[in-house]
Design an enzyme around this catalytic site. Sequence first.
Site, short mmCIF file in Angstrom:
data_model
loop_
_atom_site.label_atom_id
_atom_site.label_comp_id
_atom_site.label_asym_id
_atom_site.label_seq_id
_atom_site.Cartn_x
_atom_site.Cartn_y
_atom_site.Cartn_z
N ASN A 185 -9.84 0.31 0.45
CA ASN A 185 -8.38 0.35 0.37
C ASN A 185 -7.95 -0.28 -0.95
O ASN A 185 -8.03 -1.50 -1.12
CB ASN A 185 -7.80 -0.42 1.57
CG ASN A 185 -6.28 -0.42 1.58
OD1 ASN A 185 -5.64 -0.04 0.60
ND2 ASN A 185 -5.71 -0.87 2.68
N CYS A 189 0.81 -1.23 0.00
CA CYS A 189 0.00 0.00 0.00
C CYS A 189 0.85 1.28 0.00
O CYS A 189 0.30 2.37 -0.23
CB CYS A 189 -0.96 -0.01 1.17
SG CYS A 189 -2.07 -1.42 1.17
N HIS A 200 -2.77 7.53 2.63
CA HIS A 200 -3.27 6.23 2.18
C HIS A 200 -4.69 6.03 2.72
O HIS A 200 -4.97 6.34 3.87
CB HIS A 200 -2.34 5.13 2.69
CG HIS A 200 -2.83 3.75 2.39
ND1 HIS A 200 -3.34 3.40 1.17
CD2 HIS A 200 -2.91 2.64 3.17
CE1 HIS A 200 -3.70 2.13 1.21
NE2 HIS A 200 -3.45 1.65 2.41
N1 COA Z 1 -18.05 -7.57 10.69
C1 COA Z 1 -18.38 -7.84 11.96
N2 COA Z 1 -17.47 -8.14 12.89
C2 COA Z 1 -16.17 -8.16 12.51
C3 COA Z 1 -15.79 -7.89 11.21
C4 COA Z 1 -16.77 -7.60 10.27
N3 COA Z 1 -16.49 -7.33 8.98
N4 COA Z 1 -14.45 -7.99 11.14
C5 COA Z 1 -14.02 -8.31 12.36
N5 COA Z 1 -15.06 -8.43 13.19
C6 COA Z 1 -15.03 -8.79 14.58
C7 COA Z 1 -13.82 -9.64 14.91
O1 COA Z 1 -14.08 -11.00 14.65
C8 COA Z 1 -13.66 -9.35 16.38
O2 COA Z 1 -14.59 -10.12 17.08
P1 COA Z 1 -14.14 -10.88 18.45
O3 COA Z 1 -13.71 -9.76 19.37
O4 COA Z 1 -15.37 -11.58 18.86
O5 COA Z 1 -13.01 -11.76 18.05
C9 COA Z 1 -14.09 -7.91 16.46
O6 COA Z 1 -14.89 -7.61 15.33
C10 COA Z 1 -12.92 -6.96 16.42
O7 COA Z 1 -13.44 -5.79 16.88
P2 COA Z 1 -12.51 -4.59 17.13
O8 COA Z 1 -11.24 -5.04 17.78
O9 COA Z 1 -13.29 -3.59 17.87
O10 COA Z 1 -12.22 -4.13 15.66
P3 COA Z 1 -11.40 -2.88 15.30
O11 COA Z 1 -12.05 -1.65 15.80
O12 COA Z 1 -9.95 -3.10 15.60
O13 COA Z 1 -11.54 -2.87 13.74
C11 COA Z 1 -10.30 -3.32 11.76
C12 COA Z 1 -11.00 -3.93 12.99
C13 COA Z 1 -9.75 -4.46 10.92
C14 COA Z 1 -11.32 -2.53 10.96
C15 COA Z 1 -9.17 -2.36 12.24
O14 COA Z 1 -8.36 -3.02 13.17
C16 COA Z 1 -8.32 -1.87 11.11
O15 COA Z 1 -8.77 -1.15 10.25
N6 COA Z 1 -7.02 -2.19 11.12
C17 COA Z 1 -6.12 -1.75 10.07
C18 COA Z 1 -6.36 -2.59 8.85
C19 COA Z 1 -5.72 -1.99 7.64
O16 COA Z 1 -5.94 -0.85 7.35
N7 COA Z 1 -4.96 -2.79 6.90
C20 COA Z 1 -4.34 -2.38 5.71
C21 COA Z 1 -3.23 -1.43 6.01
S1 COA Z 1 -2.40 -0.99 4.56
#
Ligand code: COA
Length: 322
Positions: free
Chosen positions: A279, A113, A249
């Site tokens: 993304n 990315c 990004h």
């Molecule tokens: N729908 C519903 N629930 C989801 C889900 C979805 N699409 N994706 C994940 N969950 C659940 C998980 O299973 C987890 O459940 P659990 O606690 O029972 O295991 C929970 O949601 C995670 O919640 P939370 O920790 O509050 O999520 P978050 O606020 O950290 O958001 C992301 C998750 C992935 C959106 C966030 O961490 C993120 O954006 N990270 C960076 C990712 C990124 O940008 N990557 C590319 C970089 S170049």
Amino acid sequence: MTYARITGTGGYLPDKVVTNKDLEAALDTTEEWIESRTGIRERRIAADDEFTVDLAERAALQAIDAAGIERRAIDLIVLATTTADQVFPATACLLQQRLGNGGYPAFDVQAVCAGFLFALGVADKFVRTGASQCALVVGAETFSRIIDWSDRRTCVLFGDGAGAVVLQAGDAPGVMSTHLRSDGQYKDLLQVPVGVSRNFSKVRDGGAFTTMQGGEVFRWAVTAMSDIIDETVAANDLSKDDIDWLIPHQANIRIINAVGARAKIPRDKVVVTVGEHGNTSAASVPLALDQAVRDGRVRPGHRVLLEGFGGGFTWGSALITM
Ligand code: COA
């Protein structure tokens, strides 16, 4: 002193729109969860017969048109992608063949990315040293092909697209500085853990998918992208008030907002496309730049800070006078 100046931008998004509602129908997720956690409302997905080079070509032709140059003026292509059409030749060479003129260097860079920033940093050095007069820099991805569409933790985040710029040699800035960073010790946090040399059978059998430790990636992205803003501004003896636009990004609106808040850049100076694009990896920054140029926000003379962050980890920035 010779500078590399952006003289044209282009972008392309595939026709197919996949909304959060579409994903809700197919996965254990909700529209509300996706939008509230990521800011993403929809993303574009390439058709089965549409490949990275097709997206790259559409964006490149638009950038060439905007620059008002002939295709034959191009003497360098640097193309950033994680989703090359073939193992080889490079997608840059496939694009060169489409453009119909050859004999100059065309190659891919792979920094996921952050790829467009790496491609721009390399092309800038070619132009500054006089090795190139007119470079085409492209970020193009069919990232949907390396996503497990049954994995709700990753598939809701990504989309396909391409963005491009023409960089021409000139006396006035231009690209003022580029800053490129990697730290391979974080390789396991965001990856596709198979490739040509390792577990190629999984690639053949349709198991080459992105895995991610979302929370860790989130924290790192915020720190790296806000720190590199400070570094970039300081390297140019500027203050943050001198920046007209931040184009980060486009991974997650919460990352973008946290970066803006840490760097103390007001929200109305931040270009945001993540809601409609998701993304798009290496395409995200040039697509957002192209959108802001076309809708008249980014104008000649504006100082624009571009930045990216991706697997590796890799991250980088560029300060540009348009
Ligand atoms: N729908 C519903 N629930 C989801 C889900 C979805 N699409 N994706 C994940 N969950 C659940 C998980 O299973 C987890 O459940 P659990 O606690 O029972 O295991 C929970 O949601 C995670 O919640 P939370 O920790 O509050 O999520 P978050 O606020 O950290 O958001 C992301 C998750 C992935 C959106 C966030 O961490 C993120 O954006 N990270 C960076 C990712 C990124 O940008 N990557 C590319 C970089 S170049």
